[in-house]
Motif scaffolding. Sequence first.
Motif, PDB file in Angstrom:
ATOM      1  N   LEU A 191       6.837   9.288 -10.263  1.00 35.04           N
ATOM      2  CA  LEU A 191       6.301   9.981  -9.341  1.00 35.04           C
ATOM      3  C   LEU A 191       4.948   9.477  -8.566  1.00 35.04           C
ATOM      4  CD1 LEU A 191       6.344  13.695 -10.543  1.00 35.04           C
ATOM      5  CD2 LEU A 191       8.145  12.465  -9.368  1.00 35.04           C
ATOM      6  N   SER A 192       4.203   8.761  -9.648  1.00 32.46           N
ATOM      7  CA  SER A 192       2.979   7.793  -9.035  1.00 32.46           C
ATOM      8  C   SER A 192       3.311   6.655  -8.794  1.00 32.46           C
ATOM      9  CB  SER A 192       2.029   7.981 -10.127  1.00 32.46           C
ATOM     10  OG  SER A 192       2.523   7.195 -11.389  1.00 32.46           O
ATOM     11  N   LEU A 193       4.448   6.191  -8.742  1.00 26.20           N
ATOM     12  CA  LEU A 193       4.707   4.792  -8.526  1.00 26.20           C
ATOM     13  C   LEU A 193       5.745   4.312  -7.691  1.00 26.20           C
ATOM     14  CD1 LEU A 193       5.501   3.707 -12.503  1.00 26.20           C
ATOM     15  CD2 LEU A 193       3.621   2.906 -11.195  1.00 26.20           C
ATOM     16  N   ILE A 194       6.337   5.278  -7.107  1.00 30.17           N
ATOM     17  CA  ILE A 194       7.442   5.080  -6.063  1.00 30.17           C
ATOM     18  C   ILE A 194       6.853   5.671  -4.514  1.00 30.17           C
ATOM     19  CG2 ILE A 194       9.445   4.971  -7.479  1.00 30.17           C
ATOM     20  CD1 ILE A 194      10.145   7.585  -6.444  1.00 30.17           C
ATOM     21  N   GLY A 195       5.973   6.440  -4.676  1.00 31.07           N
ATOM     22  CA  GLY A 195       5.508   7.036  -3.610  1.00 31.07           C
ATOM     23  C   GLY A 195       5.035   5.864  -2.525  1.00 31.07           C
ATOM     24  N   SER A 196       4.713   5.038  -2.693  1.00 30.00           N
ATOM     25  CA  SER A 196       4.053   4.050  -1.500  1.00 30.00           C
ATOM     26  C   SER A 196       5.118   3.200  -1.162  1.00 30.00           C
ATOM     27  CB  SER A 196       2.929   2.986  -2.000  1.00 30.00           C
ATOM     28  OG  SER A 196       1.840   3.834  -2.445  1.00 30.00           O
ATOM     29  N   SER A 197       6.106   2.909  -1.801  1.00 33.49           N
ATOM     30  CA  SER A 197       7.445   2.255  -1.404  1.00 33.49           C
ATOM     31  C   SER A 197       7.993   3.029  -0.558  1.00 33.49           C
ATOM     32  CB  SER A 197       8.198   1.854  -2.786  1.00 33.49           C
ATOM     33  OG  SER A 197       7.792   0.864  -3.514  1.00 33.49           O
ATOM     34  N   LEU A 198       8.408   4.338  -0.919  1.00 30.17           N
ATOM     35  CA  LEU A 198       9.122   5.395  -0.022  1.00 30.17           C
ATOM     36  C   LEU A 198       8.365   5.627   1.033  1.00 30.17           C
ATOM     37  CD1 LEU A 198      10.105   7.899  -2.908  1.00 30.17           C
ATOM     38  CD2 LEU A 198      11.599   6.406  -1.485  1.00 30.17           C
ATOM     39  N   ALA A 221     -13.166  -1.782  -0.772  1.00 32.63           N
ATOM     40  CA  ALA A 221     -11.704  -2.070  -0.887  1.00 32.63           C
ATOM     41  C   ALA A 221     -11.425  -2.040  -2.360  1.00 32.63           C
ATOM     42  CB  ALA A 221     -11.303  -3.055  -0.159  1.00 32.63           C
ATOM     43  N   LEU A 222     -10.580  -1.313  -2.833  1.00 35.42           N
ATOM     44  CA  LEU A 222     -10.104  -1.648  -4.417  1.00 35.42           C
ATOM     45  C   LEU A 222      -9.299  -2.745  -4.555  1.00 35.42           C
ATOM     46  CD1 LEU A 222      -9.176   2.141  -5.351  1.00 35.42           C
ATOM     47  CD2 LEU A 222     -11.356   0.932  -5.294  1.00 35.42           C
ATOM     48  N   HIS A 223      -8.398  -3.027  -3.431  1.00 33.55           N
ATOM     49  CA  HIS A 223      -7.573  -4.118  -3.644  1.00 33.55           C
ATOM     50  C   HIS A 223      -7.407  -4.945  -2.248  1.00 33.55           C
ATOM     51  CE1 HIS A 223      -6.635  -3.093  -7.733  1.00 33.55           C
ATOM     52  NE2 HIS A 223      -6.447  -1.969  -7.557  1.00 33.55           N
ATOM     53  N   SER A 224      -7.342  -6.005  -2.304  1.00 32.49           N
ATOM     54  CA  SER A 224      -6.869  -6.656  -0.761  1.00 32.49           C
ATOM     55  C   SER A 224      -5.372  -6.142  -0.457  1.00 32.49           C
ATOM     56  CB  SER A 224      -7.038  -8.090  -0.893  1.00 32.49           C
ATOM     57  OG  SER A 224      -5.891  -8.715  -1.628  1.00 32.49           O
ATOM     58  N   GLN A 225      -5.132  -6.189   0.938  1.00 29.73           N
ATOM     59  CA  GLN A 225      -3.864  -5.479   1.425  1.00 29.73           C
ATOM     60  C   GLN A 225      -2.825  -6.426   0.710  1.00 29.73           C
ATOM     61  OE1 GLN A 225      -3.118  -3.174   3.676  1.00 29.73           O
ATOM     62  NE2 GLN A 225      -0.909  -3.820   3.267  1.00 29.73           N
ATOM     63  N   LYS A 226      -3.179  -7.735   0.548  1.00 30.06           N
ATOM     64  CA  LYS A 226      -2.012  -8.572   0.080  1.00 30.06           C
ATOM     65  C   LYS A 226      -1.647  -8.264  -1.545  1.00 30.06           C
ATOM     66  CE  LYS A 226      -1.076 -13.480  -0.868  1.00 30.06           C
ATOM     67  NZ  LYS A 226      -1.495 -14.925  -0.651  1.00 30.06           N
ATOM     68  N   SER A 227      -2.608  -7.710  -2.264  1.00 30.41           N
ATOM     69  CA  SER A 227      -2.319  -7.438  -3.693  1.00 30.41           C
ATOM     70  C   SER A 227      -2.195  -6.002  -3.836  1.00 30.41           C
ATOM     71  CB  SER A 227      -3.639  -7.783  -4.486  1.00 30.41           C
ATOM     72  OG  SER A 227      -4.820  -7.241  -4.280  1.00 30.41           O
ATOM     73  N   GLN A 228      -1.863  -5.259  -2.958  1.00 34.60           N
ATOM     74  CA  GLN A 228      -1.794  -3.693  -3.207  1.00 34.60           C
ATOM     75  C   GLN A 228      -0.337  -3.388  -4.060  1.00 34.60           C
ATOM     76  OE1 GLN A 228      -2.412  -1.557   0.313  1.00 34.60           O
ATOM     77  NE2 GLN A 228      -4.637  -1.727   0.504  1.00 34.60           N
ATOM     78  N   ASN A 229       0.698  -4.208  -3.744  1.00 41.92           N
ATOM     79  CA  ASN A 229       1.796  -3.523  -4.110  1.00 41.92           C
ATOM     80  C   ASN A 229       1.813  -3.927  -5.760  1.00 41.92           C
ATOM     81  OD1 ASN A 229       3.009  -2.961  -1.896  1.00 41.92           O
ATOM     82  ND2 ASN A 229       3.883  -5.041  -1.705  1.00 41.92           N
ATOM     83  N   SER A 230       1.523  -5.043  -6.224  1.00 39.62           N
ATOM     84  CA  SER A 230       1.287  -5.288  -7.693  1.00 39.62           C
ATOM     85  C   SER A 230      -0.059  -4.605  -8.352  1.00 39.62           C
ATOM     86  CB  SER A 230       1.198  -6.889  -7.968  1.00 39.62           C
ATOM     87  OG  SER A 230      -0.026  -7.356  -7.434  1.00 39.62           O
ATOM     88  N   SER A 231      -1.010  -4.309  -7.767  1.00 41.59           N
ATOM     89  CA  SER A 231      -2.145  -3.727  -8.216  1.00 41.59           C
ATOM     90  C   SER A 231      -1.933  -2.220  -8.671  1.00 41.59           C
ATOM     91  CB  SER A 231      -3.285  -3.706  -7.227  1.00 41.59           C
ATOM     92  OG  SER A 231      -2.986  -2.910  -6.222  1.00 41.59           O
ATOM     93  N   LEU A 232      -1.062  -1.723  -7.770  1.00 42.01           N
ATOM     94  CA  LEU A 232      -0.654  -0.295  -8.138  1.00 42.01           C
ATOM     95  C   LEU A 232       0.081  -0.132  -9.635  1.00 42.01           C
ATOM     96  CD1 LEU A 232       0.138   2.753  -7.604  1.00 42.01           C
ATOM     97  CD2 LEU A 232       2.183   1.983  -6.672  1.00 42.01           C
TER      98      LEU A 232
END
Length: 449
Positions: free
Chosen positions: A44-51, A310-321
Amino acid sequence: MGDSEGMYTVDEALSTVGFGKYQALLLAYGGLGWIAEAMELMILSLIGSSLQSEWLLSPSQKSLISTVVFAGMLVGAYLWGFVSDTYGRKKGILGVTTITSVAGLLSAFSPNYASLIVLRCVTGVGLGGMYIFNSWFLEFVPTPNRGVWMIVFSSFWTVGTILEAALAWIVVPSFGWRWLLALSSVPSFIVLVLYCLAPESPRFLCAKGRINEARNILEKAASVNRKLLPSGILVSDQRQDDSENTSLLSPRTDNAKSGSSSLLILFSRKLIRTNLLLWLLFFGNTFSYYGIVLLTSELSSDQSKCGGIALHSQKSQNSSLYTDVFVTSLAEVPGLIFSALIVDRVGRKLSMVTMFVLASVLLLPLSTNPNKEVLTVVYPTEIRTSAVGIASAIGKIGGMVCPLVAVGLVDACQQTYALIMFQVIILVSALSVWFSPFETNGMNLSETL
């Protein structure tokens, strides 16, 4: 072990058999069930952004993906408790693993948002009964050091969260969220395949009067552990209690009967008080745990629109999650070790209060503008799983509400208020434990009310 008439109870049998290879195998099987639940819920906490990116979901639609799972768990929590207490722990295990594995796998093939919502809700119905594994395993464990084994069993949940975060880290960036959903259902299918090897709880069998079946299972446990059962006849605690009650009800004074009635009334009041406090505990624990997990994912994937650091740059947000969730899941390990060390030394109540207070205190640094470094046995056998099921159902209400809070407040740039609320709820959970009238440290598991 047995009494003068050559009788012994399940607790006396288990104390003689001890904790050995037989219980270790049950721990592995039951633990796999908890790994399966943890993995399905961590999704639930890992696919929300992708969806959200793929289907252009609004924040409320994104929150609903989590909420419907807990809504299904709310139904399943009571349903499977009734099934387990009526038809057996094994029947409950069969039901929850079948629904969880099948619905979890089908979720990976969802063609649209609506079908995913339905399938995740059905998955939640199965997940709502996964607590049966805990009750089932503990009913095979001798009274001494049961608290430690309870913590050890709970550690499988942490293993599941770590595995899910690692799996998402590897799978989602390259293969997408559908593969994560499909692979996350594998542990449930393994539990289902091994179902035929799992024994029924001897406590449940004794409570239902199936003494011979219970004795056969205990004999198998003794054989595997290379021990001998006590000599005599296996009896349930209910029969011993009935014998004692018969002597209590023999011709005596009215004062004796009056005292017995007063005792029953007192016990009922204590049980009602315990239920209310446990429901509050389950609500607060579920709300705060899943809320903080979802809050972590929201802050990890936030677009820094709130003007803070900013917690993470836009470029690194996918892996940082995935790395953030992985690290926070790994952080549960020290807490488990600390709990295992103190639970049988200071008692269940004080150890739980201590951990809740520590959790609240350790949230204090997050109440300021966070940056990357900072972010990174009361019930008897005959109603045990039903009672735990009801308490678990109350907890699922907290799970239904927490996604709305975690996602909604972060979206409104109010994460500080969300964290303060989690701290307050955790402290309320600690108080509910402190005021509980029961301390179960060293107590045998009773068969009847």
